[in-house]
Design an enzyme around this catalytic site. Sequence first.
Site, PDB file in Angstrom:
ATOM      1  N   ARG A   1       0.841  -1.203   0.000  1.00 28.62           N
ATOM      2  CA  ARG A   1       0.000   0.000   0.000  1.00 28.62           C
ATOM      3  C   ARG A   1       0.871   1.245   0.000  1.00 28.62           C
ATOM      4  O   ARG A   1       0.580   2.217  -0.707  1.00 28.62           O
ATOM      5  CB  ARG A   1      -0.930   0.012   1.212  1.00 28.62           C
ATOM      6  CG  ARG A   1      -2.066  -0.994   1.141  1.00 28.62           C
ATOM      7  CD  ARG A   1      -3.017  -0.844   2.310  1.00 28.62           C
ATOM      8  NE  ARG A   1      -3.741   0.423   2.266  1.00 28.62           N
ATOM      9  CZ  ARG A   1      -4.432   0.922   3.289  1.00 28.62           C
ATOM     10  NH1 ARG A   1      -4.468   0.268   4.435  1.00 28.62           N
ATOM     11  NH2 ARG A   1      -5.067   2.070   3.168  1.00 28.62           N
TER      12      ARG A   1
ATOM     13  N   CYS B   1      -0.711   6.719   8.773  1.00 22.64           N
ATOM     14  CA  CYS B   1      -1.141   5.388   8.327  1.00 22.64           C
ATOM     15  C   CYS B   1      -2.253   5.608   7.317  1.00 22.64           C
ATOM     16  O   CYS B   1      -2.235   6.583   6.572  1.00 22.64           O
ATOM     17  CB  CYS B   1      -1.577   4.524   9.509  1.00 22.64           C
ATOM     18  SG  CYS B   1      -2.913   5.228  10.491  1.00 22.64           S
TER      19      CYS B   1
END
Length: 284
Positions: free
Chosen positions: A183, A241
């Site tokens: 990711r 995040c």
Amino acid sequence: MNWTTLVSAPDLLARLGAPGLVLVDCRNVAGGADTQGGREAWKQAHLPGAGHAHLDEDLSDKRKPASEGRHPLPDAEAFAAVLGRLGIGPDDQVVAYDAGDGSMAAARLWWLLRLCGHARVAVLDGGLAAWQAIGGPMDASTPKARPPYPLRLDLSRVARVEEVQSRLGEAPGWLLDARPAPRFRGEVEPLDPVAGHIPGARNRPLQDNLVDGRFKPAARLREEFEALLAGRAPGEVVLSCGSGVTACHNLLAMEHAGLHGARIFAASWSGWVSDRSRPVATGD
């Protein structure tokens, strides 16, 4: 008891039932449509007397705009009521736990309580799996509710998007991203509309903090984080995040390692890409 980062299952078992010890079950199903699975599991059995904190409903405020990310900070008044329902008072020793899959939601509650100025809060290292491995007792009892917690969220310990934008030209090491490497590199993006990462970020997947589901020793964590910080003081570091949840795991690891003062970019990647004019990086 003065546990402020992590507590082992044997140490918790030895103090189970002590006055002022409050346990909170943070089991939540990550992703997908089943957001109640953790709560249903809690209803069946949990650590004695533990209440349940729901990631979306108790530890976030989903009514806030997309610019605040997928898990915006909860409203202070609502969060105070949640803490009261969980039986938490200002002088209590709180221990949060989840299923043992990285303690992500437990770390989120730990961080939120620290924003309230509550120092005596820790995460059960290894979560429910570690507790069950030593034969720790379980039951279906619930905590006695208390008045709303007298809190005031210290937002000075939260990094805002304006700060992140102003630091884009700095050398890497000021921003650490807790998402999995694919990711971060922009190879996949199952949750947000844009793949990649904030320019200048370095990747520190939360799983790098763990060995066999438990946190690495403090000295090893310190060595690994100091290599990423490239000489920066911890107080200069921002943690990010996908939505402001797993970044709490890196903060917990840093604090346990004695690296104090990093702050979390609460909106994180999901908030960053809510404005498509902001720059995006891919690759390592």
